[in-house]
Every structure is written in C-alpha cells, then in structure tokens.
Motif scaffolding. Structure first.
Motif, PDB file in Angstrom:
ATOM      1  N   SER A 162       0.847  -1.195   0.000  1.00 53.65           N
ATOM      2  CA  SER A 162       0.000   0.000   0.000  1.00 53.65           C
ATOM      3  C   SER A 162       0.883   1.245   0.000  1.00 53.65           C
ATOM      4  N   VAL A 163       0.266   2.362  -0.401  1.00 54.28           N
ATOM      5  CA  VAL A 163       1.019   3.609  -0.513  1.00 54.28           C
ATOM      6  C   VAL A 163       1.651   3.995   0.816  1.00 54.28           C
ATOM      7  N   ILE A 164       0.904   3.763   1.904  1.00 55.49           N
ATOM      8  CA  ILE A 164       1.402   4.153   3.227  1.00 55.49           C
ATOM      9  C   ILE A 164       2.694   3.406   3.552  1.00 55.49           C
ATOM     10  N   ILE A 165       2.673   2.085   3.302  1.00 58.61           N
ATOM     11  CA  ILE A 165       3.863   1.278   3.614  1.00 58.61           C
ATOM     12  C   ILE A 165       5.041   1.742   2.758  1.00 58.61           C
TER      13      ILE A 165
ATOM     14  N   ILE B 216       7.858  11.606   2.406  1.00 56.97           N
ATOM     15  CA  ILE B 216       6.451  11.780   2.021  1.00 56.97           C
ATOM     16  C   ILE B 216       6.348  12.447   0.651  1.00 56.97           C
ATOM     17  N   THR B 217       7.105  13.533   0.453  1.00 52.54           N
ATOM     18  CA  THR B 217       6.967  14.232  -0.820  1.00 52.54           C
ATOM     19  C   THR B 217       7.452  13.375  -1.979  1.00 52.54           C
ATOM     20  N   VAL B 218       8.564  12.658  -1.784  1.00 52.16           N
ATOM     21  CA  VAL B 218       9.049  11.814  -2.884  1.00 52.16           C
ATOM     22  C   VAL B 218       8.009  10.750  -3.210  1.00 52.16           C
ATOM     23  N   ALA B 219       7.422  10.149  -2.162  1.00 48.80           N
ATOM     24  CA  ALA B 219       6.469   9.069  -2.407  1.00 48.80           C
ATOM     25  C   ALA B 219       5.163   9.571  -3.018  1.00 48.80           C
ATOM     26  N   THR B 220       4.758  10.807  -2.720  1.00 45.31           N
ATOM     27  CA  THR B 220       3.474  11.263  -3.254  1.00 45.31           C
ATOM     28  C   THR B 220       3.611  12.045  -4.556  1.00 45.31           C
ATOM     29  N   VAL B 221       4.569  12.986  -4.621  1.00 47.08           N
ATOM     30  CA  VAL B 221       4.655  13.803  -5.838  1.00 47.08           C
ATOM     31  C   VAL B 221       6.024  13.774  -6.504  1.00 47.08           C
TER      32      VAL B 221
ATOM     33  N   ALA C 136      10.142   4.615   2.288  1.00 48.98           N
ATOM     34  CA  ALA C 136      10.888   5.752   1.738  1.00 48.98           C
ATOM     35  C   ALA C 136      11.425   6.630   2.865  1.00 48.98           C
ATOM     36  N   CYS C 137      10.593   6.886   3.883  1.00 42.77           N
ATOM     37  CA  CYS C 137      11.037   7.723   5.009  1.00 42.77           C
ATOM     38  C   CYS C 137      12.195   7.070   5.753  1.00 42.77           C
TER      39      CYS C 137
ATOM     40  N   GLU D 246      -3.499  13.300   0.087  1.00 43.57           N
ATOM     41  CA  GLU D 246      -3.780  13.730   1.454  1.00 43.57           C
ATOM     42  C   GLU D 246      -2.624  13.494   2.413  1.00 43.57           C
ATOM     43  N   LEU D 247      -1.731  12.537   2.055  1.00 40.45           N
ATOM     44  CA  LEU D 247      -0.592  12.288   2.934  1.00 40.45           C
ATOM     45  C   LEU D 247       0.288  13.524   3.071  1.00 40.45           C
ATOM     46  N   LEU D 248       0.203  14.409   2.076  1.00 37.39           N
ATOM     47  CA  LEU D 248       1.009  15.622   2.139  1.00 37.39           C
ATOM     48  C   LEU D 248       0.602  16.520   3.307  1.00 37.39           C
TER      49      LEU D 248
END
Lengths: 339, 318, 326
Positions: free
Chosen positions: C109-112, C241-246, C117-118, C188-190
């Motif tokens: 999942s995106v969260i994992i 977070i930013t790398v993983a989302t955008v 990534a973090c 929304e994770l941003l």
C-alpha cells in the motif's frame, strides 16, 4: 607520500637476499608489477574463452581493447592532472559536469535531428561538434571562474557540479519532448558502451590522446612542483597561471575525446587516481602518470574480463564502475584521505 | 576482410551442403531482399537464424520457423518459451554479443528499430537484414516485413492464410469503428500518463483500424504532430478530450513489473465522468503485443482481435 | 513590514487563483459563478475544482511549505547555506527505497511504501551526517559538494538496481516531481508533511540554538543531540512523504531560504513564515509554467524546478563567494 616509500623500504630491507622484494617496494618496481598485471589482463582479455575463431576474435577484441586503452589513458591522465592542480583527491573532471554536458549535446542533437537522422549523421561531424563544444565550454567555464575567483578551486568545482545539474535538467526537459523510440536511441548513445566506438574515430582519438599524454608526461617535473601549491610553485619560478590554463586545456581535450568516444563514466577517474596514489608509493609524477594509466587499463580490461566470463550480470561495465567508484569515494571520505 | 573470408567460407559450405542435398531438392531457391539498410540475396533457405528483433521472432514463431539465438532476457509472456534452452542468448537488444553470434555461424541475422544501430557490425559477421518498422503506414510495413520473412523461409502459403485472417478482421473492425466514436490511446508508465496520437507508434489504431482520434486539430500541419511523442497529460486532459473509447497500454506490465497498476491509476472520479468509462469502453490492451513486439504476425493478429472483441462486446451490449 | 505582508499575501492569492483556473477543462474565471448552481457549467466547474484543481493547489502549497522548511532546518543543522534534502542524498535514498518496493513488493500500500521511503531517507541522512563529521570542513563549498557526490553515488546504485530489473525508464518517470496525477484522495498524505512544517515552526527556537554549534548551544542549556536527531527526523519524513506522493522537486529547499535570508535576514522564527510563503509561491509558479509550456500537455515540475533551481543556486553561490571563502 614519500614517507610511505621510506617506510616500506625500511620494513622490507634487512638482508641482500631480499633485494627483489625491495625492488618491488620501490616506485619503479611497483610500476613494473602493475604493468605486468596489466599485460596479463590484456592477454586474458584477448585469449580467454574464444568461441568464434581466432581471426574474428582477435580483430574484434583488438578493436575493443584499443577503445579501452584510449579511455584508460585519457581519463587517468586527465583526472590525475586535475587532482594535482586542485591538490585534492575527490575531484575529477567528470564530477564537474562533463558527462552532463555530453548528455545535453547528445540530447540536443537527437532532439533536433530525430533519431534516424541522428544514427545516420556523419560520425566525424558529430564527433567534431562534441569535442569542440565540450573543450570550448569547459575552457570558458574555467576561465570565467578563474578570473572571477582566483584562489577558490572548491567554488569552481561546485559551480561545475551545479552546472552539471543544470545541463542534466535541461536535457531532461528536451527528453520530455521526445517519443520513447527516440529515448531508446538516446539511452543507447548515453550509456558508455565499450563495444560501440567507431574504428576510424578510434584511430583519430587514439592519436590525439597519445600526443596529449606524451606531452603531459614530459611535464612531470613541473607537475611535481605545482602539486606543492601555488605559492611554493610560484616561488620556485613557475609562471603559475599560464601553466594552469595550459593544463586545463589539455584536460579538456583528453576528457572530451574520451567522453565522445564511449560516453560518460563519472567515477572512473576518481577510482583510478586514488588507487595510483596508494599503490605508486611516491607522489612523483614521473611514476604517478604511468601508474594511473596502468591501473586504468587494469580496471577496464580486467573488469571486462570478469564481467564477460565471471558474472552473468545483466549490466554494463560503466554502471558497475560508477557503482564501485562511488563506494570507493565514500571510503575515501571516511578515511579522511582527501583535502 | 572478414566479410570476404566469410563469403568464401559460406560459399564453400553452401557448395558442400548443396552438393549433398541437391538430389533431394527440386529447385534452387534464390531470394533477393531489399531492406532498410541495403539488399541481400540468399541462395538457400537460411537454417541458422539469429534475431535481435522481437517482431520478427514473433512472425517466425507464427510461421513455424526455428531460430537459433536471440536476446533471451527480453522475451516474456507469449514468447517466454524463447527465454531459455535450447535458445542461445545473443546479448541484449541494444548490445549484441558479437562473439556469440560469430561463433554460431548464422546464415541470417535480423535486426530492427532498437537493434538497427548494430547492423553494420553484425553484417560484417553474417548476412544481416534490417526489418525496422517506422512511422506512417504500419500495416503496409508490417505486411512488407512479414512477407519478406515468409519469402526467405518459403512459408508463403501459411503466411497468406494468416494475413487473410488478419485482413478480414481489420475489415470487420473498420465496419464497427467508423461509427464507434472518438478514441484516445494512453500509455501508463511509472504512475504517470502520456497521450498518443495518430502520428505515434500506436497510431495505426486510428489510421488502420479506423477509429477517429480525439487529438485533432483544424490545422493539418499541427494535427500530424499531435501526441506523436507520448506527451504527459493529466486526468483532466482525458476528461476534457472525453473519448468514447479509451485504449490503455500499461508499460510497466509490458516490461514485467507490477500488473494492474494502470487499472488502479484510472480508477478515479475524473475518469468516471468520461464517456469511455460510462459506456464500459476502456480497453486495457495487451502491452506486450502493443508496446514490445508491435509488428509481429501473432502480435498484430492478437492486437486486431483484441480490438475487434471489445467492439463486438460493446455492440452486443447496446 | 505590513506592506510586505499584504504584498506577499496578494501574490499568493493571485497564484492560487491562477492555479485554480489554469487547466485542460475551461473554468469560468468569475469565482462567483462556481457556486450556487447558476447553470450546468457552474456545477461542472465546481466538480472539477473539488476533484482536481483544489487538491492540486493544496498539494503544491503543502509541498512548497514543507520542502522549503525542511531545507532551512537542514541548513541550520549542518550550518551550511547550500544544503537541502536533494543535495545530501536524502531524496536519493528515499527513491532507492521506493525502487526496492517497486521491485520486490509492488503490491504494497502507498502508506507502507511511504514509510519505507522515510526510513531509507532517515538512514541516508544519518549516514551523510556521519560523513560530514569525519571530514575537515574548510570551505562553504565542500559540504554541498560532498553531499552532491554522495547523492550521485546513490544515484549510481539506483541505476544499477533499475538496470537489473529493466526499470530504467520507469524509475526516472516515477521519482520525477510531478503534480499532474494529483486528485482528491491521492495527495492527502502531504497534509502530514505540512503539519510537520508547522511543528518545525513551533520548535524553531531550538534549531536556531542548534545552529550556533554543538558547544555553544549546549552551554546555553540545549540538548543538542536530541534536537539534532529531531531535526533530521523532520527533514527525512518530509522528504520521504513528498518523494512518495509527488516525486523529487530539486533545489526548492535550497534556494527559498537563501532568497528569503537575502531580504529578511537570518532570524529563524521571523524568517520561517516567509520561507514557507516563498516556497509555496515558487512551487505554484513553477507548476503553472509546467502546465502551460506545452499546453494541453504537461512538463513535470521537477524538470522545470531543476532548470530554474540550478540557475538560482549558481547565482547564490557566485554571489556569496567573496564572503563565503574561509
């Protein structure tokens, strides 16, 4: 570094029967040993695992070998000279954005000409454009920053690195406007391939590299002095600035020719020169220059042998060298072996 | 020099083999071929074939012609049987393993598009043809390349049969597609979307299969340039174009990583507002056929069938 | 001062408005018509706005704020003006983490994926800090230099891994900064990154003290190690977070604090709001350019930012050099 030489001699002496070992601890002896290994790897490269008949294999591998030699000579000498000038062990011309500039030139050409025209485009024309643009722009970069900031080579290098990022981003912008097939053609052109070099270019580049390297070697005494830093070198009667410019021009030519021949190899020079310093047992350029070249040859040729006959990695030697060279850089930093 | 000695060796071998087989053969076949980078004449049906072109591999597979070596690491899915023994790995698409090729002593090497830069070097090792398919006229070029292969390997009758089938299906598709509404082809790659127009590598869906494109312009000069590069677009772009048919090529699936990524990417309220979604006309094309192989005999057949089935399904639902 | 605040506010409002109305679907330029159901057009406008434009604009603002604040924190901790997550390997490590997820567990999942990534970013930043401790810092230029080469090394590792998995083209597309896929429900994770930006503001004084150096700040009663780790954690999580989302947006965190300090000086508590506002404004501007330059298609903002950011970086470097040399 001369301490190392003394140390080693002290360690190994005692007893004339050990003259041979003493010899191999001395700079000429170390060099001889390295040359022997290089010759051995060249022989292995040419003869190991011949599948396709001697006539074909020798001609095919011979050509590839010449490419490897040309690149090893050019990048080793260029990186060594550069490190001598900057009195620094982590900086090489490639780290200063040469490869990105090369990418930008390639990308611009693919973009403007389209991939088919690019493949057909006269190789000499392409080569000439690449070499002259690269030599020209690097010399002007050096000149610009040198005349602006006379004493700060770090800033020069950082400017180079960021310019590299700028070139890289600009090529990315152009690549964004390409179709995927053009992208694959480009990818082919960008990744260093030691198979692909054209044989006529190879001869032309080889001659240029040989002349430049010979010229550099003849300056070895001056380089020893320059390595002590600008103030001392000036005191010792060297007109520093003209010499600096001359050497930078030589470096530009060497790296441009090598990069145009096989594409970007960023960390190769770093790896080779540091190994050379470590293994040469001296900081005299008389030995350092041939030692760097020899180690360069060993890295490339033995690397090819191992990659071809040892591993079944689905990768190019250039990526592997980047990876190992990069790790090597980290080790250098951790051991405070620079600056 | 090498080439000359090869010619000598080849002709001697040819002579020997021919001498042995002459009694069993009714005629000596002499085939001459024009290809993208020159001409080649063959006096024999090649039996030792190396291909660096997956489309040709696909065609040869369809024509029951055996190959000796290929880039075994580049084949997946339908061609997966070529990924191991007895097939020899001849390097990668971009970087042939020349020594292996030379050692195999092939009597025909095939390159195309991605591998065509290697033509010169390969041709100095063995007779090589370049069967690149490029730009406009996809089906014409496909017919030309595959009939060349059929001719070389004397499989014309089988080829004609297959081709007739494909042409029949294309005609069927065209009869549906002209009233099917406008279409858009997108490629998903690394979680991003690019749009492909009539001038692109997937453009034959428009000009051969008859779908009109949403990427049109009144200016013909501009129209031929639209979407040729696979331009990055947003969901809003698709929403605004509002195609009746949305054809999706999932590139990540084509190179063998995550499947179904495209479906998840397009599952959002903006796409749900499009005509294509509302009438169930989002078609996930077989990425291996469309993206990797393209002009192979089986691939074109399957691609056309895929589109035909989607059209028939949609017609039967109405 | 008040005039500057009002001016800044107006610029931001203007950029937000442009960001809301620029896009493939034409939207009525009169905001009054967006609501109230005057006609079908108004309903459609509202829907496009809430599904696509508003999320994209918010995502941009959140990313702009958090990245430039992360850059500023990094600069305080390292005590060098020319560092930020993209010049210290942080972003590359996050990308490597994502790449490994993509290869070994594409179904996560995106969260994992984001957590991975973090964690990679945290590890990479920690490693960079260790590297820095072991080198003799003689020049302002050497820290970003070491950082950039360190980042390049990780880049080589990424290329090596991606080449093995034939993901070369995918991975660069994947990690390139791009807001074109931002939709309601996909960004929304941003908000979490944005919250970390606020947390950074609350703890700003600690970083100001830490910026004085270990000895000085400990004399002033600061638990230096704790603040240091806290800062690295903030930076790494924001980057991850930013790398993983955008994706990667290079140099934003570097140029924004420097530009702000040219104007308002170095007091962190005072500078931080300005850094946040300038970061948001710059990223909004770049994204609008990215949307318009090849309209109706898009150029990833990471590419635009790479060109603009490196040029600004060069300007800052050559400008500061006469004083920066030690």
């Amino acid at each position: 570094m001369d301490n190392l030489e003394l140390n080693d001699v002290r360690l190994i002496n005692s007893g004339s029967s050990k003259r041979l070992r003493t010899y191999f601890a001395s700079p000429p002896g170390r060099l001889a040993a390295a040359v022997a290994i290089a010759v051995l790897s060249v022989l292995l490269f040419l003869t190991l695992n011949v599948k396709a008949g001697w006539e074909f294999t020798l001609m095919f591998r011979g050509k590839k070998l010449l490419t490897l030699l040309a690149v090893a000579f050019a990048i080793s000498v260029a990186s060594l000279l550069f490190q001598t000038l900057t009195q620094n062990r982590i900086l090489t011309p490639a780290i200063m954005g040469f490869d990105s500039l090369y990418m930008l030139i390639q990308t611009t050409m693919v973009f403007l000409l389209g991939s088919f025209a690019f493949s057909d485009f006269n190789v000499y024309g392409k080569w000439l454009i690449e070499v002259s643009v690269m030599t020209g722009s690097l010399c002007s970069l050096y000149l610009f920053v040198l005349y602006r900031q006379q004493q700060s080579l770090f800033v020069l290098v950082l400017v180079g690195v960021i310019l590299g990022v700028f070139f890289h981003s600009l090529s990315a912008l152009l690549q964004r406007m390409m179709n995927p097939t053009e992208f694959t053609v480009l990818q082919d052109a960008l990744f260093a391939s030691f198979n692909a070099a054209d044989s006529h270019l190879l001869i032309l580049s080889g001659i240029m590299i040989a002349i430049t390297c010979l010229f550099c070697f003849r300056m070895h005494a001056v380089l020893d002095t320059v390595a002590l830093g600008q103030p001392i070198a000036t005191n010792l009667g060297i007109s520093y600035k003209p010499f600096l410019l001359l050497t930078l021009a030589l470096i530009s030519v060497l790296v441009s020719v090598a990069t145009a021949l096989v594409g970007p190899v960023t960390f190769f020079g770093l790896l080779v020169v540091n190994l050379a310093y470590y293994l040469a047992g001296t900081s005299r350029h008389r030995y350092l220059i041939p030692m760097s070249v020899t180690i360069g040859v060993i890295c490339l040729v033995a690397g090819e042998v191992i990659l071809q006959h040892g591993f079944s990695f689905n990768t190019r030697l250039s990526i592997l060298i980047e990876f190992i060279g990069g790790l090597f850089f980290l080790i250098l930093v951790l051991n405070r072996r620079f600056a | 020099m090498i080439k000359n000695s090869w010619l000598v060796v080849c002709s001697v071998m040819t002579f020997l083999i021919w001498g042995q087989q002459a009694y069993g053969q009714d005629e000596t076949r002499s085939v001459s071929i024009e290809h993208a980078q020159g001409k080649l004449s063959l006096s024999e049906t090649p039996s030792r074939v190396v291909t660096f072109d997956l489309a040709s591999l696909d065609t040869l597979d369809a024509l029951n012609v055996n190959v000796l070596a290929l880039p075994t690491k580049s084949v997946h899915d339908r061609l997966a049987k070529y990924s191991g023994k007895p097939y020899v790995n001849a390097g990668s698409l971009f970087e042939p393993d020349y020594e292996t090729v030379a050692a195999l002593e092939p009597d025909l090497v095939i390159v195309a598009t991605r591998s065509s830069p290697s033509f010169k070097m390969l041709n100095s090792i063995a007779p090589t043809i370049d069967l690149s398919v490029w730009g406009e006229g996809f089906i014409e070029q496909f017919k030309d390349r595959s009939s060349t292969l059929a001719k070389i390997f004397a499989r014309q009758s089988l080829y004609e049969k297959r081709l007739k089938g494909i042409e029949h299906k294309i005609a069927q598709v065209r009869s549906f597609s002209k009233d099917a509404g406008k279409a858009l082809i997108i490629l998903t790659n690394g979680g991003k979307i690019s749009a492909y127009g009539p001038g692109s590598r997937f453009g034959w869906l428009h000009y051969e299969l008859g779908f009109s494109s949403v990427l049109t312009s009144d200016d013909p000069e501009q129209a031929s340039n639209i979407g040729t590069h696979g331009d990055p677009v947003s969901f809003e772009f698709i929403h605004e174009a509002n195609p009746a048919w949305l054809f999706v090529v999932d590139r990540d699936a084509a190179v063998g990583s995550a499947r179904g990524a495209a479906r998840a990417l397009l599952d959002n309220p903006i796409i749900k507002r499009t005509q294509a979604y509302q009438s169930g006309q989002i078609v996930y094309l077989n990425p291996m056929n469309w993206y990797v192989i393209a002009a192979g005999l089986n691939a074109v057949d399957e691609s056309v069938t895929e589109v035909l089935e989607a059209l028939q399904k949609s017609v039967s639902q109405k | 001062m008040i005039r500057a605040t009002i001016g800044g506010g107006l610029v931001i409002l203007a950029l937000v408005f442009i960001s809301l109305v620029v896009g493939n679907t034409e939207i009525d330029h009169n905001p009054l018509n967006w609501f109230g159901g005057v006609n079908d057009q108004g309903d459609q406008d509202l829907e496009i706005l809430t599904l696509s434009r508003i999320p994209r604009t918010i995502a941009l603002i959140l990313a702009g704020i958090s990245l430039s604040v992360a850059g500023l924190i990094m600069q305080m901790l390292v005590r060098n003006k020319f560092v930020e997550p993209a010049t210290t390997g942080t972003v590359e490590w996050a990308s490597l983490g994502l790449l490994l997820c993509l290869i070994f567990a594409p179904g996560l999942s995106v969260i994992i994926k984001m957590v991975v990534a973090c964690l990679f970013a945290l590890f990479g930043t920690g490693l960079f800090m260790l590297l820095l401790q072991r080198i003799d810092i003689r020049s302002d230029a050497i820290v970003p230099l070491v950082g950039l080469i360190y980042a390049a090394v990780i880049g080589a590792a990424i290329a090596f891994v991606a080449d093995q998995a034939e993901l070369m083209q995918s991975i660069w597309v994947w990690i390139q900064g791009d807001f074109s896929m931002v939709l309601q429900g996909r960004y929304e994770l941003l908000w979490f990154a944005g919250c970390l930006g606020v947390v950074a503001y609350i703890t700003a004084d600690q970083f100001t003290l830490a910026g004085l150096g270990k000895n000085m700040s400990e004399n002033l009663g600061l638990n230096y190690t704790l603040v240091f780790i806290w800062g690295i954690l903030l930076v790494s999580v924001i980057s991850g977070i930013t790398v993983a989302t955008v994706g990667v947006i290079p140099f934003l965190g570097l140029v924004v604090p420097n530009l702000v300090s040219l104007i308002v000086g170095d007091n962190l508590r005072y500078a931080l709001p300005w850094v946040a506002v300038t970061g948001a404004a710059l990223i909004l501007l770049c994204d609008i350019v990215a949307r318009l330059i090849t309209f109706p298609y898009e150029i990833p903002i990471g590419t635009i930012m790479g060109v603009i950011g490196s040029l600004l970086f060069l300007y800052l470097l050559l400008r500061s050099e006469p004083h920066g040399q030690s």
